[in-house]
Design a protein around this motif. Structure first.
Motif, PDB file in Angstrom:
ATOM      1  N   ASN A  68      94.339 -27.783 129.478  1.00  0.00           N
ATOM      2  CA  ASN A  68      93.066 -27.481 128.813  1.00  0.00           C
ATOM      3  C   ASN A  68      93.074 -27.968 127.369  1.00  0.00           C
ATOM      4  OD1 ASN A  68      91.306 -26.158 130.725  1.00  0.00           O
ATOM      5  ND2 ASN A  68      92.739 -24.436 130.749  1.00  0.00           N
ATOM      6  N   MET A  69      94.204 -27.794 126.683  1.00  0.00           N
ATOM      7  CA  MET A  69      94.317 -28.243 125.299  1.00  0.00           C
ATOM      8  C   MET A  69      94.162 -29.761 125.194  1.00  0.00           C
ATOM      9  SD  MET A  69      96.799 -29.772 123.137  1.00  0.00           S
ATOM     10  CE  MET A  69      98.404 -29.281 123.766  1.00  0.00           C
ATOM     11  N   LEU A  70      94.844 -30.501 126.076  1.00  0.00           N
ATOM     12  CA  LEU A  70      94.755 -31.961 126.057  1.00  0.00           C
ATOM     13  C   LEU A  70      93.341 -32.424 126.414  1.00  0.00           C
ATOM     14  CD1 LEU A  70      98.143 -32.892 127.778  1.00  0.00           C
ATOM     15  CD2 LEU A  70      97.529 -33.316 125.393  1.00  0.00           C
ATOM     16  N   SER A  71      92.732 -31.754 127.375  1.00  0.00           N
ATOM     17  CA  SER A  71      91.346 -32.091 127.736  1.00  0.00           C
ATOM     18  C   SER A  71      90.432 -31.864 126.543  1.00  0.00           C
ATOM     19  CB  SER A  71      90.883 -31.248 128.925  1.00  0.00           C
ATOM     20  OG  SER A  71      91.652 -31.511 130.077  1.00  0.00           O
ATOM     21  N   GLY A  72      90.669 -30.768 125.835  1.00  0.00           N
ATOM     22  CA  GLY A  72      89.871 -30.477 124.639  1.00  0.00           C
ATOM     23  C   GLY A  72      90.082 -31.484 123.528  1.00  0.00           C
ATOM     24  N   ALA A  73      91.256 -32.141 123.549  1.00  0.00           N
ATOM     25  CA  ALA A  73      91.557 -33.168 122.542  1.00  0.00           C
ATOM     26  C   ALA A  73      91.026 -34.535 122.960  1.00  0.00           C
ATOM     27  CB  ALA A  73      93.064 -33.242 122.306  1.00  0.00           C
ATOM     28  N   GLY A  74      90.333 -34.586 124.097  1.00  0.00           N
ATOM     29  CA  GLY A  74      89.690 -35.821 124.510  1.00  0.00           C
ATOM     30  C   GLY A  74      90.414 -36.628 125.563  1.00  0.00           C
ATOM     31  N   VAL A  75      91.526 -36.109 126.105  1.00  0.00           N
ATOM     32  CA  VAL A  75      92.264 -36.840 127.141  1.00  0.00           C
ATOM     33  C   VAL A  75      91.533 -36.672 128.480  1.00  0.00           C
ATOM     34  CG1 VAL A  75      94.466 -37.167 128.293  1.00  0.00           C
ATOM     35  CG2 VAL A  75      94.412 -36.432 125.900  1.00  0.00           C
ATOM     36  N   ARG A  76      91.376 -37.786 129.185  1.00  0.00           N
ATOM     37  CA  ARG A  76      90.662 -37.767 130.456  1.00  0.00           C
ATOM     38  C   ARG A  76      91.556 -38.259 131.590  1.00  0.00           C
ATOM     39  NH1 ARG A  76      88.362 -34.820 127.893  1.00  0.00           N
ATOM     40  NH2 ARG A  76      86.244 -34.912 127.026  1.00  0.00           N
ATOM     41  N   ARG A  77      91.172 -37.931 132.809  1.00  0.00           N
ATOM     42  CA  ARG A  77      91.957 -38.340 133.982  1.00  0.00           C
ATOM     43  C   ARG A  77      92.183 -39.853 133.957  1.00  0.00           C
ATOM     44  NH1 ARG A  77      90.937 -36.081 140.096  1.00  0.00           N
ATOM     45  NH2 ARG A  77      92.359 -37.462 141.232  1.00  0.00           N
ATOM     46  N   GLY A  78      93.432 -40.258 134.148  1.00  0.00           N
ATOM     47  CA  GLY A  78      93.781 -41.675 134.108  1.00  0.00           C
ATOM     48  C   GLY A  78      94.225 -42.154 132.746  1.00  0.00           C
ATOM     49  N   ASP A  79      94.028 -41.327 131.697  1.00  0.00           N
ATOM     50  CA  ASP A  79      94.506 -41.682 130.355  1.00  0.00           C
ATOM     51  C   ASP A  79      96.023 -41.511 130.284  1.00  0.00           C
ATOM     52  OD1 ASP A  79      91.947 -42.177 129.534  1.00  0.00           O
ATOM     53  OD2 ASP A  79      91.783 -40.432 128.209  1.00  0.00           O
ATOM     54  N   THR A  80      96.651 -42.260 129.375  1.00  0.00           N
ATOM     55  CA  THR A  80      98.096 -42.158 129.175  1.00  0.00           C
ATOM     56  C   THR A  80      98.411 -41.286 127.968  1.00  0.00           C
ATOM     57  OG1 THR A  80      98.514 -44.322 130.168  1.00  0.00           O
ATOM     58  CG2 THR A  80     100.221 -43.456 128.701  1.00  0.00           C
ATOM     59  N   VAL A  81      99.355 -40.364 128.166  1.00  0.00           N
ATOM     60  CA  VAL A  81      99.833 -39.480 127.102  1.00  0.00           C
ATOM     61  C   VAL A  81     101.301 -39.792 126.852  1.00  0.00           C
ATOM     62  CG1 VAL A  81     100.223 -37.090 126.372  1.00  0.00           C
ATOM     63  CG2 VAL A  81      98.208 -37.664 127.767  1.00  0.00           C
ATOM     64  N   ILE A  82     101.635 -40.225 125.650  1.00  0.00           N
ATOM     65  CA  ILE A  82     103.023 -40.508 125.309  1.00  0.00           C
ATOM     66  C   ILE A  82     103.681 -39.224 124.796  1.00  0.00           C
ATOM     67  CG2 ILE A  82     104.527 -41.768 123.720  1.00  0.00           C
ATOM     68  CD1 ILE A  82     102.699 -44.153 124.030  1.00  0.00           C
ATOM     69  N   ILE A  83     104.819 -38.877 125.395  1.00  0.00           N
ATOM     70  CA  ILE A  83     105.532 -37.637 125.065  1.00  0.00           C
ATOM     71  C   ILE A  83     106.855 -38.000 124.406  1.00  0.00           C
ATOM     72  CG2 ILE A  83     106.428 -35.455 125.966  1.00  0.00           C
ATOM     73  CD1 ILE A  83     104.685 -35.963 128.490  1.00  0.00           C
ATOM     74  N   ILE A  84     106.952 -37.725 123.112  1.00  0.00           N
ATOM     75  CA  ILE A  84     108.179 -38.021 122.367  1.00  0.00           C
ATOM     76  C   ILE A  84     108.778 -36.695 121.915  1.00  0.00           C
ATOM     77  CG2 ILE A  84     109.210 -39.333 120.468  1.00  0.00           C
ATOM     78  CD1 ILE A  84     106.671 -41.062 120.444  1.00  0.00           C
ATOM     79  N   ALA A 101      96.691 -32.465 135.609  1.00  0.00           N
ATOM     80  CA  ALA A 101      95.350 -32.914 135.236  1.00  0.00           C
ATOM     81  C   ALA A 101      95.034 -34.341 135.675  1.00  0.00           C
ATOM     82  CB  ALA A 101      95.189 -32.803 133.718  1.00  0.00           C
ATOM     83  N   GLY A 102      96.058 -35.057 136.175  1.00  0.00           N
ATOM     84  CA  GLY A 102      95.810 -36.447 136.540  1.00  0.00           C
ATOM     85  C   GLY A 102      95.898 -37.396 135.362  1.00  0.00           C
ATOM     86  N   PHE A 103      96.551 -36.949 134.270  1.00  0.00           N
ATOM     87  CA  PHE A 103      96.844 -37.839 133.161  1.00  0.00           C
ATOM     88  C   PHE A 103      98.136 -38.607 133.499  1.00  0.00           C
ATOM     89  CE2 PHE A 103      95.280 -34.034 130.431  1.00  0.00           C
ATOM     90  CZ  PHE A 103      93.962 -34.277 130.805  1.00  0.00           C
ATOM     91  N   ILE A 104      98.334 -39.742 132.870  1.00  0.00           N
ATOM     92  CA  ILE A 104      99.567 -40.507 133.077  1.00  0.00           C
ATOM     93  C   ILE A 104     100.543 -40.152 131.961  1.00  0.00           C
ATOM     94  CG2 ILE A 104     100.597 -42.810 133.225  1.00  0.00           C
ATOM     95  CD1 ILE A 104      97.787 -43.812 134.104  1.00  0.00           C
ATOM     96  N   ALA A 105     101.676 -39.565 132.329  1.00  0.00           N
ATOM     97  CA  ALA A 105     102.683 -39.169 131.341  1.00  0.00           C
ATOM     98  C   ALA A 105     103.628 -40.333 131.084  1.00  0.00           C
ATOM     99  CB  ALA A 105     103.470 -37.965 131.849  1.00  0.00           C
ATOM    100  N   SER A 106     103.925 -40.562 129.791  1.00  0.00           N
ATOM    101  CA  SER A 106     104.855 -41.633 129.414  1.00  0.00           C
ATOM    102  C   SER A 106     105.893 -41.069 128.449  1.00  0.00           C
ATOM    103  CB  SER A 106     104.094 -42.802 128.773  1.00  0.00           C
ATOM    104  OG  SER A 106     104.979 -43.850 128.461  1.00  0.00           O
ATOM    105  N   PRO A 107     107.003 -40.522 128.986  1.00  0.00           N
ATOM    106  CA  PRO A 107     108.044 -39.974 128.110  1.00  0.00           C
ATOM    107  C   PRO A 107     108.798 -41.077 127.366  1.00  0.00           C
ATOM    108  CG  PRO A 107     108.161 -39.042 130.332  1.00  0.00           C
ATOM    109  CD  PRO A 107     107.273 -40.242 130.393  1.00  0.00           C
ATOM    110  N   GLY A 108     109.197 -40.759 126.129  1.00  0.00           N
ATOM    111  CA  GLY A 108     109.977 -41.703 125.337  1.00  0.00           C
ATOM    112  C   GLY A 108     111.032 -40.974 124.529  1.00  0.00           C
TER     113      GLY A 108
END
Length: 541
Positions: A68-84, A101-108
C-alpha cells in the motif's frame, strides 16, 4: 529422515509444479500465515543484542502495508523497484510486497556505487528505490539524471524528498488485494556480470518461485521444523534461493544475523547459542571458518550443510566434517536458474564433484553440435528445454536479444560452464566458458573493472582476469599498460585500486595489479585474456 532417501526414485517420480497463475506471497506466505499454522518465519538478530521472532503472519501483514505504501508513492503493476538493503527486515517485507502487488523487484548489493545505481535505474526503467541512510546519498547524487525514478523510500528515518518507510507503513492499511499474477509475468530483475559489457538484466517470472521447491526440499533438505541460516549478501540471487523462496516454500524459518561484516568467530558461536539446523554458505565462508580452532565450538543442532557459488575444495569438506561430523554438500545453479545439480542427501559425497542433476532437471554435457557426449568427455553443461521449457528458467536478458540467444544451442540452454560426467552420473566442474571472475561468491565481469581502470589518466590499456586465492577462491588481477608520463610504483597501484573502488562497487577492485609494456592480443587486436589467465593459474597457453 531426509526428504530424499533414494536419489533414483526421487528423480524418477518428481513432477515439477507448473501452475499457470502463481503469486508466492499468496500461495506460500499467506498459507503459512494461517492461524492454524501459527508458523515462525524468521529469527532475526543484530549486533546490538536485538532479537526478533517474526511469524509468517507478521510478514504477510507487513508486506500488505508496504504494498500500500509503494502504491501510494506511485508504483504501479509492472514497475521496477530497486531494493538496496542489507539484512534489515525491510528487505523481506519489500520483496514480498513487490511480489504481492505485481511490481518487479530488483535487489542490489549495498556496495553499489552511484554510477552502478544510475545504470540499473536507467536500464530497468525503475520508478522507485528502497534503501537506508547509508546509501541514500548515492541515490540523491544520481536522482536528477534518472528521469524514470519518481520515488525514493528510506527505511530508517526522514530525509528531504524521501518517503519515510516507517511512518508511511504505520499509516498504511494491512488490507491489500494480492495481484493474480500469471506464472509467466515478470517478477524479478537481477543484474549479473558477463564477459563483455555492463551487467545483464536477468528477468525471472513468478513461475521462478515455485521452481525452488527442488532447492528447498531436496538440496537444502528443509522441513517446517528447521531453522535455516544462509550466509549471503541480499543483493544476489543466492539470497532469493536460500533466504527466501526455497526455505519458505518448505515452511522453514530463517535465521538472520544483521551485521556490518562477517566475523568467523562470531559466526561459529551462533551454532551453540541458537537452534540452527541447516546452513548454506559460499566456499569462502567455509574456508574462513576452518581457519579457526573448530574444536572450541559446538554444533548441537546442526544436521545439514551445503555450499554454492563456486567449486568447493575437498580439503575444506574434510576439515569441516572432522569438526562437525557433517559433510558439506555442493550445489550448482545460476542467477538464471534454480538448483541444477547437487550432492543431495541420498548421494555419497565425492569431494570435488558437483553431484547429480536435480529432480525435474534434464542436465547433460554436450558438444558444439548440441549432441550429448560420452562419460569422461569434457563439454558444455546444458539444460534441456524440450519438450517443455522449465517455468523457473530465466525469461531472458532484458533489452539484449543477442546475449539471450547466445545462451541457447538447439534444444539446450547453455550455462556457460564446462564439465564432464563420470560413469556413475556425477558431474565434475572443469572451468567457465567465459572470463567471469568468481571471488568470495561475487560474480565480477572483467569489462566492468577494465572500464573503471581506463577512466584513470594513468591507464592506457588494461586487461583483467582471475587469479587463485586461498581464501576467496579467486581474486581480480589487472594487467595495466601505463600512459606516457606515468611511472610504475606501489603508490600508483594503490591509487588505481582506490580509483576502482570509487568508480564502481568496492568488491570489484583489483587486489593484484601488474604493470606491463603490452598486452597479448589476437591478430584483429582483441585482448587474449586466456593467456593472462593461464599464466596466473600456472597453465600452458
Amino acid at each position: 529422515m531426509a526428504n530424499m532417501t533414494d536419489y533414483a526414485a526421487a528423480y524418477a517420480s518428481f513432477t515439477p509444479s507448473n501452475a499457470k497463475r502463481y503469486n508466492f506471497a499468496r500461495d506460500v506466505i499467506d498459507v503459512w500465515a494461517q492461524p492454524e499454522n501459527n508458523k515462525r518465519a524468521m529469527l532475526w538478530i543484530d549486533d546490538t543484542g536485538t532479537e526478533l521472532d517474526i511469524s509468517f503472519a507478521d510478514i504477510a501483514q507487513r508486506s500488505c502495508r508496504v504494498a500500500n505504501m509503494l502504491s501510494g508513492a506511485g508504483v504501479r503493476r509492472g514497475d521496477t523497484v530497486i531494493i538496496i538493503l542489507s539484512r534489515q527486515l525491510a528487505w523481506w517485507e519489500t520483496l514480498t510486497a513487490c511480489i504481492r502487488a505485481g511490481f518487479i523487484a530488483s535487489p542490489g548489493t549495498t556496495q553499489l556505487s552511484p554510477k552502478d545505481i544510475a545504470y540499473r535505474v536507467d536500464a530497468s526503467g525503475a520508478t522507485a528505490v528502497v534503501t537506508d541512510s547509508l546509501n541514500a546519498a548515492k541515490v540523491d547524487e544520481i536522482f536528477t539524471a534518472c528521469p524514470t525514478l519518481k520515488s525514493r523510500i528510506l527505511i530508517d528515518g526522514a530525509r528531504d524528498g524521501w518517503v519515510d518507510y516507517t511512518a508511511a507503513n504505520a499509516a498504511a492499511s494491512t488490507n491489500f488485494t494480492t495481484a493474480d499474477t500469471a506464472a509467466e509475468e515478470d517478477a524479478l530483475c537481477y543484474f549479473t556480470s558477463g564477459t563483455t559489457g555492463y551487467p545483464k538484466m536477468t528477468m525471472h517470472t513468478h513461475g521462478y518461485g515455485q521452481g525452488h521447491v527442488t532447492t528447498g526440499k531436496f538440496w537444502l533438505d528443509l522441513t517446517k521444523d528447521d531453522l535455516h541460516w544462509n550466509i549471503s549478501d541480499t543483493g544476489w540471487a543466492k539470497a532469493a534461493w536460500s533466504s527466501y523462496f526455497a526455505p519458505w516454500i518448505q515452511g522453514a524459518a530463517l535465521f538472520t544475523h544483521h551485521t556490518a561484516g562477517f566475523d568467523p568467530k562470531t559466526c561459529l558461536g551462533m551454532f551453540a547459542r541458537y537452534p540452527i539446523t541447516t546452513m548454506c554458505g559460499a566456499p569462502t565462508i567455509y574456508r574462513m571458518l576452518v581457519q579457526e580452532t573448530l574444536a572450541a565450538y559446538t554444533f548441537p543442532h546442526l544436521r545439514h550443510c551445503v555450499g554454492a557459488g563456486e567449486p568447493l575444495n575437498p580439503e575444506i569438506i574434510s576439515a569441516w566434517q572432522k569438526a562437525t561430523g557433517l559433510k558439506i554438500r555442493d550445489g550448482y545453479g545460476q542467477t538464471e536458474t534454480v538448483i541444477l545439480c547437487g550432492s543431495f542427501p541420498a548421494l555419497d559425497v565425492r569431494p570435488g564433484s558437483m553431484g547429480k542433476p536435480s529432480p525435474g532437471v534434464n542436465l547433460a554435457i554436450i558438444d558444439e553440435t548440441g549432441t550429448e557426449v560420452a562419460a569422461g568427455v569434457e563439454g558444455d553443461i546444458a539444460l534441456s528445454i524440450s519438450p517443455v521449457r522449465p517455468p523457473w528458467l530465466f525469461k531472458g536478458y532484458k533489452g539484449d536479444t543477442d546475449r539471450t540467444e547466445a545462451c541457447f544451442r538447439g534444444s539446450w540452454y547453455l550455462t556457460g560452464d564446462r564439465a564432464y560426467r563420470d560413469e556413475d552420473g556425477y558431474f565434475w566442474f572443469v572451468s567457465r566458458a567465459d572470463d567471469v571472475i568468481l571471488s568470495a561468491g561475487y560474480r565480477i565481469g572483467p569489462f566492468e573493472v577494465e572500464s573503471a581502470l581506463i577512466e584513470h589518466p594513468a591507464v592506457a590499456e588494461s586487461a583483467v582476469v582471475s587469479s587463485p586465492d586461498a581464501t576467496r577462491g579467486e581474486i581480480v588481477a589487472a594487467f595495466v599498460v601505463l600512459a606516457p608520463g606515468y611511472t610504475a610504483s606501489d603508490d600508483l597501484k594503490q591509487t588505481l585500486k582506490d580509483h576502482v573502488k570509487h568508480v564502481t562497487a568496492p568488491y570489484k577492485y583489483p587486489r593484484k595489479i601488474e604493470f606491463v609494456s603490452e598486452l597479448p592480443k589476437t591478430v584483429s587486436g582483441k585482448i587474449r585474456r586466456i593467456d593472462l589467465r593461464n599464466r596466473e593459474w600456472g597453465k600452458g597457453s
